[in-house]
Design a protein around this motif. Structure first.
Motif, PDB file in Angstrom:
ATOM      1  N   TYR A   1       0.831  -1.210   0.000  1.00  0.00           N
ATOM      2  CA  TYR A   1       0.000   0.000   0.000  1.00  0.00           C
ATOM      3  C   TYR A   1       0.860   1.252   0.000  1.00  0.00           C
ATOM      4  O   TYR A   1       0.592   2.214  -0.727  1.00  0.00           O
ATOM      5  N   PHE A   2       1.920   1.254   0.816  1.00  0.00           N
ATOM      6  CA  PHE A   2       2.801   2.417   0.926  1.00  0.00           C
ATOM      7  C   PHE A   2       3.406   2.774  -0.430  1.00  0.00           C
ATOM      8  O   PHE A   2       3.349   3.925  -0.875  1.00  0.00           O
ATOM      9  N   PHE A   3       3.968   1.764  -1.118  1.00  0.00           N
ATOM     10  CA  PHE A   3       4.637   2.036  -2.392  1.00  0.00           C
ATOM     11  C   PHE A   3       3.626   2.313  -3.511  1.00  0.00           C
ATOM     12  O   PHE A   3       3.863   3.160  -4.373  1.00  0.00           O
ATOM     13  N   LYS A   4       2.497   1.628  -3.487  1.00  0.00           N
ATOM     14  CA  LYS A   4       1.494   1.870  -4.517  1.00  0.00           C
ATOM     15  C   LYS A   4       0.888   3.258  -4.378  1.00  0.00           C
ATOM     16  O   LYS A   4       0.682   3.964  -5.378  1.00  0.00           O
ATOM     17  N   GLN A   5       0.630   3.668  -3.131  1.00  0.00           N
ATOM     18  CA  GLN A   5       0.090   5.003  -2.889  1.00  0.00           C
ATOM     19  C   GLN A   5       1.099   6.065  -3.293  1.00  0.00           C
ATOM     20  O   GLN A   5       0.745   7.082  -3.909  1.00  0.00           O
ATOM     21  N   ASN A   6       2.362   5.861  -2.948  1.00  0.00           N
ATOM     22  CA  ASN A   6       3.425   6.791  -3.312  1.00  0.00           C
ATOM     23  C   ASN A   6       3.507   6.940  -4.827  1.00  0.00           C
ATOM     24  O   ASN A   6       3.606   8.052  -5.367  1.00  0.00           O
ATOM     25  N   PHE A   7       3.448   5.801  -5.541  1.00  0.00           N
ATOM     26  CA  PHE A   7       3.522   5.826  -7.006  1.00  0.00           C
ATOM     27  C   PHE A   7       2.316   6.542  -7.599  1.00  0.00           C
ATOM     28  O   PHE A   7       2.450   7.350  -8.522  1.00  0.00           O
ATOM     29  N   LYS A   8       1.126   6.264  -7.081  1.00  0.00           N
ATOM     30  CA  LYS A   8      -0.082   6.889  -7.622  1.00  0.00           C
ATOM     31  C   LYS A   8      -0.096   8.388  -7.377  1.00  0.00           C
ATOM     32  O   LYS A   8      -0.507   9.165  -8.251  1.00  0.00           O
ATOM     33  N   LEU A   9       0.346   8.821  -6.212  1.00  0.00           N
ATOM     34  CA  LEU A   9       0.372  10.245  -5.896  1.00  0.00           C
ATOM     35  C   LEU A   9       1.295  10.999  -6.841  1.00  0.00           C
ATOM     36  O   LEU A   9       0.927  12.032  -7.403  1.00  0.00           O
ATOM     37  N   THR A  10       2.516  10.483  -7.011  1.00  0.00           N
ATOM     38  CA  THR A  10       3.488  11.165  -7.875  1.00  0.00           C
ATOM     39  C   THR A  10       3.053  11.114  -9.337  1.00  0.00           C
ATOM     40  O   THR A  10       3.208  12.097 -10.069  1.00  0.00           O
TER      41      THR A  10
ATOM     42  N   ALA B   1      12.258   8.769 -10.068  1.00  0.00           N
ATOM     43  CA  ALA B   1      12.907   9.624  -9.070  1.00  0.00           C
ATOM     44  C   ALA B   1      11.938  10.033  -7.962  1.00  0.00           C
ATOM     45  O   ALA B   1      12.282  10.003  -6.778  1.00  0.00           O
ATOM     46  N   ASN B   2      10.727  10.401  -8.340  1.00  0.00           N
ATOM     47  CA  ASN B   2       9.749  10.849  -7.342  1.00  0.00           C
ATOM     48  C   ASN B   2       9.295   9.715  -6.428  1.00  0.00           C
ATOM     49  O   ASN B   2       9.093   9.919  -5.226  1.00  0.00           O
ATOM     50  N   VAL B   3       9.144   8.522  -6.978  1.00  0.00           N
ATOM     51  CA  VAL B   3       8.788   7.379  -6.145  1.00  0.00           C
ATOM     52  C   VAL B   3       9.941   7.031  -5.205  1.00  0.00           C
ATOM     53  O   VAL B   3       9.734   6.700  -4.037  1.00  0.00           O
ATOM     54  N   ALA B   4      11.177   7.150  -5.716  1.00  0.00           N
ATOM     55  CA  ALA B   4      12.355   6.785  -4.920  1.00  0.00           C
ATOM     56  C   ALA B   4      12.568   7.711  -3.729  1.00  0.00           C
ATOM     57  O   ALA B   4      13.024   7.275  -2.664  1.00  0.00           O
ATOM     58  N   ILE B   5      12.230   8.993  -3.887  1.00  0.00           N
ATOM     59  CA  ILE B   5      12.504   9.943  -2.803  1.00  0.00           C
ATOM     60  C   ILE B   5      11.249  10.440  -2.089  1.00  0.00           C
ATOM     61  O   ILE B   5      11.345  11.077  -1.041  1.00  0.00           O
ATOM     62  N   GLY B   6      10.070  10.142  -2.647  1.00  0.00           N
ATOM     63  CA  GLY B   6       8.831  10.687  -2.083  1.00  0.00           C
ATOM     64  C   GLY B   6       8.617  10.335  -0.626  1.00  0.00           C
ATOM     65  O   GLY B   6       8.174  11.173   0.169  1.00  0.00           O
ATOM     66  N   TRP B   7       8.950   9.101  -0.250  1.00  0.00           N
ATOM     67  CA  TRP B   7       8.715   8.655   1.126  1.00  0.00           C
ATOM     68  C   TRP B   7       9.633   9.351   2.130  1.00  0.00           C
ATOM     69  O   TRP B   7       9.338   9.397   3.328  1.00  0.00           O
ATOM     70  N   VAL B   8      10.765   9.912   1.638  1.00  0.00           N
ATOM     71  CA  VAL B   8      11.741  10.540   2.525  1.00  0.00           C
ATOM     72  C   VAL B   8      11.299  11.937   2.954  1.00  0.00           C
ATOM     73  O   VAL B   8      11.625  12.380   4.068  1.00  0.00           O
TER      74      VAL B   8
END
Length: 275
Positions: free
Chosen positions: A181-190, A215-222
Motif C-alpha cells: 500500500y505504501f509504495f502503490k500510494q506513493n507511485f499513484k500520488l506522484t 525519481a519521485n517514487v524513490a525519494i517521495g517517502w523521505v
C-alpha cells in the motif's frame, strides 16, 4: 542570540549540517533556493524533483499532522483543530504568503473546519474555493507558474491519487499489504501529480524528465520524514545548538539518501530531454 526567523533557523541548520544537505533542508522547510548549490539544483531539475523545494500542500499537511498528533491526547478534537488553524496562519506569516502556500493553507483550513463541524472533507470543493477566492483577491496569481503547477498537481492527486487499502488487504497478508500500500500510494500520488503538470512544464521549459516517475517514487517517502526531523532539529538547535544534533543526524542520513539518489538518477542516459 539568533532570532526566530527563517534566516535565523537557516543559520542554525548551517551549524548542524554540511552542504549540500543544509541548503537542501532549507529548501524543503522554507522554500529557499539561495543556499542550494547550482549543481544540486540542476540535478533536481533533470530528475523532475525540483518541486520538493517549493512550499506546497505537503508542508501544510505535515504541519497539521505534527500539531494534531502532539496535542490530540491532551485536548478535545475541536480545541486541537483550532490550535492547528492558528499554527497554519502562523506558518504562512512566518515563511511568507506565496501563492502556493496560501492555496495549501486555505485547503488545509477548510478541511479542518469540515472535521470540526463533523462534515466529510470534500477535497475538490476545497481546491475550487481556495483557487477561486485567491484569484478574486489577486487575479495576477493566475500567471504565477508555481501557483499553476501547485494547483494542477493538487487536482491530479485529488482525482487520481487515492489507493483503496481494502483492495490490497484482500490480496496480501497484513504485513505485506502495508508495504504494498505504501509504495502503490506513493507511485499513484506522484504519477497523478505529474500527469497534470507535464504539459505545463513542456510548454514553459521545453523539457521532459523521463526519469521523473522513478525519481519521485524513490525519494517521495523521505520528504515527510526529513521535514519532520528538520523542524525538530532547527527548533531544538534554536534553543541550544547541541540539542539539535541528534535529530540533525537523522536528517543527515535521510538527506544523504535523497542527494545520492538524485545524483545517480540525473546521470542516467536520456534522463531528461529538451525540445
Amino acid at each position: 542570540m539568533t532570532d526566530f526567523t527563517v534566516v535565523g533557523l537557516i543559520h542554525i541548520i548551517n551549524q548542524l549540517l554540511p552542504e549540500p544537505h543544509a541548503g537542501l533542508l532549507a529548501g524543503l522547510l522554507f522554500g529557499t533556493k539561495a543556499t542550494l548549490s547550482k549543481e544540486l539544483y540542476n540535478q533536481l531539475v533533470t530528475t523532475g524533483t525540483i518541486h520538493i523545494i517549493a512550499l506546497s500542500g505537503m508542508n501544510i499537511t505535515i504541519l497539521i499532522e505534527l500539531v494534531a498528533s502532539s496535542i490530540n491526547s491532551f485536548v478535545s478534537k475541536k480545541i486541537a483543530g483550532v490550535c492547528t488553524l492558528v499554527v497554519i496562519i502562523w506558518f504562512v506569516w512566518f515563511v511568507g504568503p506565496s501563492a502556493t502556500i496560501i492555496r495549501a493553507a486555505i485547503m488545509g483550513s477548510l478541511s479542518l473546519i469540515a472535521v470540526l463541524f463533523g462534515r466529510q472533507t470534500w477535497a475538490l470543493l476545497s481546491l475550487i474555493i481556495a483557487v477561486g477566492s485567491m484569484l478574486l483577491l489577486h487575479p495576477l496569481w493566475i500567471s504565477d507558474l508555481s501557483f499553476q503547477l501547485s494547483a494542477l498537481a493538487t487536482l491530479g492527486i485529488i482525482l487520481f491519487g487515492e489507493t483503496k487499502k481494502s483492495d490490497i488487504d484482500a490480496q496480501f497478508s497484513k504485513s505485506v499489504a502495508i508495504v504494498v500500500y505504501f509504495f502503490k500510494q506513493n507511485f499513484k500520488l506522484t504519477s497523478a501529480a505529474q500527469l497534470f503538470t507535464v504539459p505545463l512544464i513542456l510548454f514553459q521549459f521545453h523539457r521532459l524528465s523521463l526519469i521523473a516517475p522513478i525519481a519521485n517514487v524513490a525519494i517521495g517517502w523521505v520528504i515527510p520524514l526529513v521535514t519532520t526531523f528538520g523542524w525538530v532539529a532547527s527548533i531544538a538547535g534554536f534553543i541550544w545548538v547541541p540539542l539539535g544534533l541528534l535529530p540533525a543526524w537523522a536528517c543527515y542520513i535521510l538527506l544523504e539518501y535523497l542527494v545520492r539518489t538524485v545524483q545517480i538518477l540525473s546521470r542516467v542516459p536520456f534522463a531528461s530531454l529538451g525540445f
